[in-house]
Design a protein around this motif. Structure first.
Motif: not given
Ligand code: PRX
Length: 649
Positions: A177-181, A211-224
């Motif tokens: 889904r990431i790659n398609d979009a 597997r997603c060369p287009g991803i530059e940033h991963v933003l991670v929410v701390a669920r806590g």
């Protein structure tokens, strides 16, 4: 179709009728049946609802319809987030609760509209700080935590189309889904809670992003409050949301969007192995979800509204986030499972928060029925005044149970038919107007026109459901594949939308939706393409061929049955069946795990080599075999039927 013949006959002899209670009708948002006639001028009707929203600039035309492409409110300018948040800040709603959230372990957070505005502004500025600009796609893979709503609204605020992927999907499904979009940013969390354990979302996201060369940033929410903190942060790529949020302002201006700019992409299963990216736009979408939320759920300012859907599905988009917030409602959001720590959790939440309007899926209702009334009756549900269902046909017994046990025989029930593609509710009772019938979605919403057609496009009493007029929240295309959009939905009849469902009228013209007529299953209210499961199966080294069909399931509606032939004449056994089930769950997600696997020496095929799924469906449903005359070798299907019956009893 989901119903077998006996169930269908029972359905169509359903004679119980439920008129709106007088007190309910007297106070309802809509109580005058003339709304249907008034909406015959459907453009004027929808324009009236659009006029309730805040527009930066008025539209030039209500509808431009060049089948199969529609433009609604063309020339108009607005922002969805502004309408769901900022619009409520000037009046008394400012300090009303927008969101009441409860985590599975019992932790709670709540936000007024003023607080929501600051959370969303900050989230939007964090996305901006990562370089996200209008038009950029953002993937969201989060549990049901407040940040899921903040992230969606923040994307809407800055004009970045979001693609939310259900947290139960596998790394491979997420990556596809990431790659398609072609998303450049992924928003995820360190984890979330489900049935007392934590779901390792970040670890899954890492496997996907590999597997997603287009991803530059991963933003991670701390669920806590997680048991462990399983996030391995990759330097330069991964960022803790709370760290970036500490460095930005909470004031972020809303982008001025065209009515036809993309609001989001949402992937859904179709009849091929590749999910479709359904594209929804801004002005028409918000108009219809707003209108339906107000009228179908009869939302008033003092309602406490709870839709149990996950934001990973369209119901979570339209009726957890955009519709109810546009209406200025108080929305309940719950992270976890209905049976954790016990089977009364949903009813405890209804009691604790005083929920007045409750919307869920028939599969959940059937599970509650099985678990027994005692889990319900120990809670006070007298705050409830309206109930809804969505996602699959509801059988009359489940409807009656919902009416009696949950609704205390006083709450109207709205059985709402719609789809990821339709964006908003299309066929439904109006709770202050319609006399309902258990199991019927009743009639098209005002302004919507639906008919039952046969292949030739002639009107029939039982046949394909067809939508014969454009509607504001309709999908605009399939992301990156307009041809598939034309072929899938618009090629059966001229200028008429084909949803893929069968339906029937009763003698009074009420609609009874019967289920899918294509190779799409509805398992526990979730759409799963048979081809997706087949592709996952044949990826396994032992599998030569696979054919997947639905079988009736008492709680899930449908369950997945797979017929499998093995490589090199290998014999299948219970261990291999278990391994294949696990393999499919790993490849797509646990919702796609087959319930039954039958190994076969051969599959029934036509002389041209096409697998006859219809016959396999007959076997799985325990029905008499249909026409076998076109088979290359009729003995194959007969022996399969005998083996299946011996195995499944
Ligand atoms: O077959 C219909 C069924 O769910 C399908 C749409 O699935 P999805 O796009 O995942 O959206 C589900 C939530 C809107 C439809 O083609 N369906 C949905 N609602 C009903 C229903 N079938 C019968 N009655 C319903 N109320």
């Amino acid at each position: 179709m989901t119903h077998d013949r006996a169930a269908l006959d029972a359905l169509l002899t359903e004679k119980r009728r439920f008129a709106p209670p007088a007190e309910f009708a007297a106070a309802a948002v809509v109580s005058d049946p003339s709304v249907y006639e008034r909406a015959e001028d459907f453009e004027a009707f929808w324009a009236g609802w659009a006029g309730e929203l805040d527009w930066f600039e008025e539209w030039d035309t209500v509808l431009e319809w060049n089948p199969p492409h529609a433009r609604w409110f063309d020339g108009g300018k607005l922002n969805v987030c502004h309408n769901c948040v900022d619009r409520h800040l000037d009046g008394p709603r400012r300090d009303r609760t927008a969101l009441l959230w409860e985590g599975e372990p019992g932790d709670r957070r709540s936000f007024t509209y003023a607080e929501l505005s600051r959370e969303v502004g900050r989230f939007a500025n964090v996305l901006r700080s990562l370089g996200v600009r209008k038009g950029d796609r953002v993937a969201i893979y989060l549990p049901m935590i407040p940040e899921a709503a903040f992230a969606m609204l923040a994307c809407a605020r800055i004009g970045a189309p979001h693609s939310v992927v259900f947290g139960g999907f596998s790394p491979d499904s997420l990556a596809d889904r990431i790659n398609d979009a072609e998303a450049g940013v992924l928003i995820t969390a360190d984890g979330g809670w489900r049935r007392g354990t934590t779901v390792p979302l970040k670890a899954n996201a890492d496997r996907a992003v590999a597997r997603c060369p287009g991803i530059e940033h991963v933003l991670v929410v701390a669920r806590g409050g997680l048991k462990d903190h399983p996030a391995d942060m990759v330097d330069g790529r991964d960022h803790w949301y709370h760290e970036l949020a500490a460095g930005v302002d909470d004031d972020c201006p809303a982008e001025v969007m065209d009515a036809e700019d993309i609001l989001y992409i949402l992937y859904t299963s179709g009849t091929t192995g590749k999910p479709k990216g359904v594209v929804h736009t801004t002005g028409g979408y918000l108009t219809q979800v707003h209108a339906t939320t107000r009228t179908v759920f009869d939302l008033k300012d003092d309602d406490i509204y709870w839709c149990t859907a996950d934001v990973g599905w369209v119901t979570g988009h339209s009726y957890v986030v955009y519709g109810p917030l546009a209406a200025g409602a108080t929305v309940v959001m719950y992270e976890g499972a209905p049976d954790w720590p016990d089977r009364g959790r949903f009813w405890k939440i209804c009691e604790d928060y005083g929920v007045t309007v409750f919307y869920t899926a028939p599969t959940a209702i059937r599970a509650f029925m099985q678990w027994g009334e005692e889990w319900v009756t120990r809670h006070d549900l007298t705050s409830l005044r309206l109930l809804g269902t969505v996602g699959e046909p509801i059988n009359p017994e489940a409807w009656m149970w919902y009416h009696r046990v949950i609704g205390g025989e006083r709450c109207p029930i709205v059985d709402t038919w719609w789809q990821t593609e339709t964006g908003g509710i299309m066929i439904t009772p109006l709770p202050g107007v319609t006399q309902t019938r258990p199991g019927s979605a009743c009639r098209p919403f005002p302004g919507i026109e639906a008919r039952l057609l046969n292949d030739a496009g002639e009107e029939v009493d039982a046949g394909y459901l067809a939508v014969t007029r454009p509607w504001p929240s309709m999908l605009r295309t399939i992301w990156g594949d307009d041809q598939r959009y034309r072929d899938t939905y618009w090629s059966r009849w001229d200028g008429v939308y084909f949803p893929g469902d069968g339906a029937k009228y009763d003698e009074d013209g009420y609609l009874w939706i019967l289920g899918r007529v294509d190779d799409v299953l509805n398992v526990a209210g979730h759409r799963i393409g048979t081809m997706e499961v087949e592709s996952a199966l044949v990826e396994h080294a032992a599998v030569a061929e696979a054919a997947v069909v639905g079988k009736t399931h008492a709680v899930k509606g449908q369950a997945i049955a797979a017929f499998v032939t093995l490589m090199g004449g290998r014999e299948g056994d219970e261990d291999l069946a278990a391994e294949l089930k696990k393999h499919v769950a790993g490849a797509i997600g646990p919702i796609a795990r087959p319930e039954a696997i039958l190994f076969a020496a051969d599959l029934p095929k036509t002389r041209s080599g096409k697998i006859m799924r219809r016959l396999l469906g007959d076997i799985a449903a325990g029905r008499a075999l249909g026409d076998t005359t076109t088979l290359a070798d009729p003995a194959v299907v007969q022996s399969l039927k005998e083996r299946y019956e011996a195995k499944e009893g």
